[in-house]
Scaffold this motif. Structure first.
Motif, PDB file in Angstrom:
ATOM      1  N   PRO A  43       0.845  -1.193   0.000  1.00  0.00           N
ATOM      2  CA  PRO A  43       0.000   0.000   0.000  1.00  0.00           C
ATOM      3  C   PRO A  43       0.880   1.242   0.000  1.00  0.00           C
ATOM      4  N   ALA A  44       0.430   2.286  -0.696  1.00  0.00           N
ATOM      5  CA  ALA A  44       1.267   3.475  -0.828  1.00  0.00           C
ATOM      6  C   ALA A  44       0.415   4.743  -0.901  1.00  0.00           C
ATOM      7  N   VAL A  45       1.027   5.846  -0.511  1.00  0.00           N
ATOM      8  CA  VAL A  45       0.444   7.169  -0.668  1.00  0.00           C
ATOM      9  C   VAL A  45       1.518   8.081  -1.263  1.00  0.00           C
ATOM     10  N   GLN A  46       1.069   9.098  -1.981  1.00  0.00           N
ATOM     11  CA  GLN A  46       1.988  10.063  -2.581  1.00  0.00           C
ATOM     12  C   GLN A  46       1.613  11.461  -2.105  1.00  0.00           C
ATOM     13  N   ARG A  47       2.611  12.321  -1.961  1.00  0.00           N
ATOM     14  CA  ARG A  47       2.329  13.725  -1.651  1.00  0.00           C
ATOM     15  C   ARG A  47       1.665  14.374  -2.851  1.00  0.00           C
ATOM     16  N   ASP A  48       0.842  15.359  -2.594  1.00  0.00           N
ATOM     17  CA  ASP A  48       0.176  16.085  -3.666  1.00  0.00           C
ATOM     18  C   ASP A  48       1.025  17.296  -4.027  1.00  0.00           C
ATOM     19  N   GLU A  49       2.048  17.088  -4.842  1.00  0.00           N
ATOM     20  CA  GLU A  49       2.998  18.131  -5.206  1.00  0.00           C
ATOM     21  C   GLU A  49       2.331  19.275  -5.969  1.00  0.00           C
ATOM     22  N   GLU A  50       1.381  18.945  -6.837  1.00  0.00           N
ATOM     23  CA  GLU A  50       0.697  19.978  -7.603  1.00  0.00           C
ATOM     24  C   GLU A  50      -0.050  20.930  -6.667  1.00  0.00           C
ATOM     25  N   HIS A  51      -0.776  20.374  -5.719  1.00  0.00           N
ATOM     26  CA  HIS A  51      -1.524  21.187  -4.763  1.00  0.00           C
ATOM     27  C   HIS A  51      -0.583  21.990  -3.863  1.00  0.00           C
ATOM     28  N   ALA A  52       0.550  21.401  -3.508  1.00  0.00           N
ATOM     29  CA  ALA A  52       1.531  22.114  -2.681  1.00  0.00           C
ATOM     30  C   ALA A  52       2.032  23.361  -3.401  1.00  0.00           C
ATOM     31  N   ALA A  53       2.306  23.250  -4.691  1.00  0.00           N
ATOM     32  CA  ALA A  53       2.761  24.413  -5.464  1.00  0.00           C
ATOM     33  C   ALA A  53       1.670  25.476  -5.520  1.00  0.00           C
ATOM     34  N   GLU A  54       0.422  25.045  -5.709  1.00  0.00           N
ATOM     35  CA  GLU A  54      -0.689  26.001  -5.719  1.00  0.00           C
ATOM     36  C   GLU A  54      -0.803  26.722  -4.378  1.00  0.00           C
ATOM     37  N   GLN A  55      -0.711  25.968  -3.291  1.00  0.00           N
ATOM     38  CA  GLN A  55      -0.822  26.575  -1.965  1.00  0.00           C
ATOM     39  C   GLN A  55       0.309  27.564  -1.705  1.00  0.00           C
ATOM     40  N   LEU A  56       1.494  27.251  -2.190  1.00  0.00           N
ATOM     41  CA  LEU A  56       2.621  28.155  -2.008  1.00  0.00           C
ATOM     42  C   LEU A  56       2.373  29.488  -2.718  1.00  0.00           C
ATOM     43  N   VAL A  57       1.920  29.431  -3.966  1.00  0.00           N
ATOM     44  CA  VAL A  57       1.617  30.665  -4.700  1.00  0.00           C
ATOM     45  C   VAL A  57       0.474  31.409  -4.014  1.00  0.00           C
ATOM     46  N   ASP A  58      -0.564  30.687  -3.573  1.00  0.00           N
ATOM     47  CA  ASP A  58      -1.675  31.317  -2.858  1.00  0.00           C
ATOM     48  C   ASP A  58      -1.173  32.068  -1.628  1.00  0.00           C
ATOM     49  N   HIS A  59      -0.273  31.454  -0.887  1.00  0.00           N
ATOM     50  CA  HIS A  59       0.283  32.070   0.321  1.00  0.00           C
ATOM     51  C   HIS A  59       1.041  33.357  -0.035  1.00  0.00           C
ATOM     52  N   LEU A  60       1.860  33.288  -1.080  1.00  0.00           N
ATOM     53  CA  LEU A  60       2.631  34.464  -1.482  1.00  0.00           C
ATOM     54  C   LEU A  60       1.718  35.600  -1.945  1.00  0.00           C
ATOM     55  N   VAL A  61       0.650  35.269  -2.664  1.00  0.00           N
ATOM     56  CA  VAL A  61      -0.308  36.281  -3.107  1.00  0.00           C
ATOM     57  C   VAL A  61      -0.999  36.903  -1.895  1.00  0.00           C
ATOM     58  N   LYS A  62      -1.363  36.073  -0.944  1.00  0.00           N
ATOM     59  CA  LYS A  62      -2.007  36.562   0.283  1.00  0.00           C
ATOM     60  C   LYS A  62      -1.085  37.529   1.038  1.00  0.00           C
ATOM     61  N   GLN A  63       0.214  37.309   0.937  1.00  0.00           N
ATOM     62  CA  GLN A  63       1.195  38.180   1.587  1.00  0.00           C
ATOM     63  C   GLN A  63       1.429  39.475   0.801  1.00  0.00           C
ATOM     64  N   GLY A  64       0.796  39.586  -0.376  1.00  0.00           N
ATOM     65  CA  GLY A  64       0.910  40.807  -1.166  1.00  0.00           C
ATOM     66  C   GLY A  64       1.855  40.723  -2.350  1.00  0.00           C
ATOM     67  N   HIS A  65       2.495  39.592  -2.550  1.00  0.00           N
ATOM     68  CA  HIS A  65       3.422  39.443  -3.672  1.00  0.00           C
ATOM     69  C   HIS A  65       2.645  39.272  -4.976  1.00  0.00           C
ATOM     70  N   ARG A  66       3.132  39.886  -6.040  1.00  0.00           N
ATOM     71  CA  ARG A  66       2.475  39.778  -7.339  1.00  0.00           C
ATOM     72  C   ARG A  66       3.427  39.337  -8.443  1.00  0.00           C
ATOM     73  N   ARG A  67       4.701  39.438  -8.224  1.00  0.00           N
ATOM     74  CA  ARG A  67       5.688  39.000  -9.218  1.00  0.00           C
ATOM     75  C   ARG A  67       6.347  37.736  -8.663  1.00  0.00           C
ATOM     76  N   ILE A  68       5.766  36.595  -8.990  1.00  0.00           N
ATOM     77  CA  ILE A  68       6.192  35.312  -8.430  1.00  0.00           C
ATOM     78  C   ILE A  68       6.733  34.453  -9.564  1.00  0.00           C
ATOM     79  N   ALA A  69       7.959  34.020  -9.417  1.00  0.00           N
ATOM     80  CA  ALA A  69       8.603  33.227 -10.467  1.00  0.00           C
ATOM     81  C   ALA A  69       8.720  31.771 -10.043  1.00  0.00           C
ATOM     82  N   PHE A  70       8.854  30.925 -11.023  1.00  0.00           N
ATOM     83  CA  PHE A  70       9.141  29.513 -10.794  1.00  0.00           C
ATOM     84  C   PHE A  70      10.424  29.186 -11.535  1.00  0.00           C
ATOM     85  N   VAL A  71      11.426  28.709 -10.813  1.00  0.00           N
ATOM     86  CA  VAL A  71      12.677  28.291 -11.427  1.00  0.00           C
ATOM     87  C   VAL A  71      12.882  26.835 -11.041  1.00  0.00           C
ATOM     88  N   ASN A  72      12.911  25.973 -12.015  1.00  0.00           N
ATOM     89  CA  ASN A  72      13.050  24.539 -11.775  1.00  0.00           C
ATOM     90  C   ASN A  72      14.521  24.185 -11.612  1.00  0.00           C
TER      91      ASN A  72
END
Length: 111
Positions: A43-72
């Motif tokens: 039996p296995a479970v996986q982290r929801d990486e896609e949702h984690a990225a969304e939550q991170l951007v949501d948090h930054l927007v809530k803090q007032g940030h508007r220029r948010i970059a993603f660098v892989n």
């Protein structure tokens, strides 16, 4: 016996699982779950990486940030690519939802 060495009848495996250990755990009828890795039939479970990225951007927007970059990061040798595809997807969903316009050249999705 692995159960005697661990003094446990339930096991949580974080990350990598290999077939020999999965066979031993099954043979001993131990309750086990693999978190975030190949399960080899357990039996296995996986982290929801896609949702984690969304939550991170949501948090930054809530803090007032508007220029948010993603660098892989550069993919590591032997990487499954799991996080490499889901983080950008979650990021783009959140940026679109918040109607943010990324600056040209800020968003890097390879290497």
């Amino acid at each position: 016996r692995i159960a005697d060495q661990l003094h446990a009848d339930r096991i949580v495996i974080l990350g990598h699982m290999w077939p020999q250990l999965a066979e031993e755990i099954s043979r001993l009828s131990l309750a086990a779950v693999v978190v975030d890795g190949p399960s080899c039939g357990l039996p296995a479970v996986q982290r929801d990486e896609e949702h984690a990225a969304e939550q991170l951007v949501d948090h930054l927007v809530k803090q007032g940030h508007r220029r948010i970059a993603f660098v892989n990061h550069s993919p590591q040798s032997g990487s499954s690519g799991y996080q490499d595809t889901l983080w950008p997807k979650g990021y783009l969903k959140a940026v679109t939802r918040h109607r943010l316009v990324p600056m040209p050249g800020w968003d890097v999705f390879e290497g």
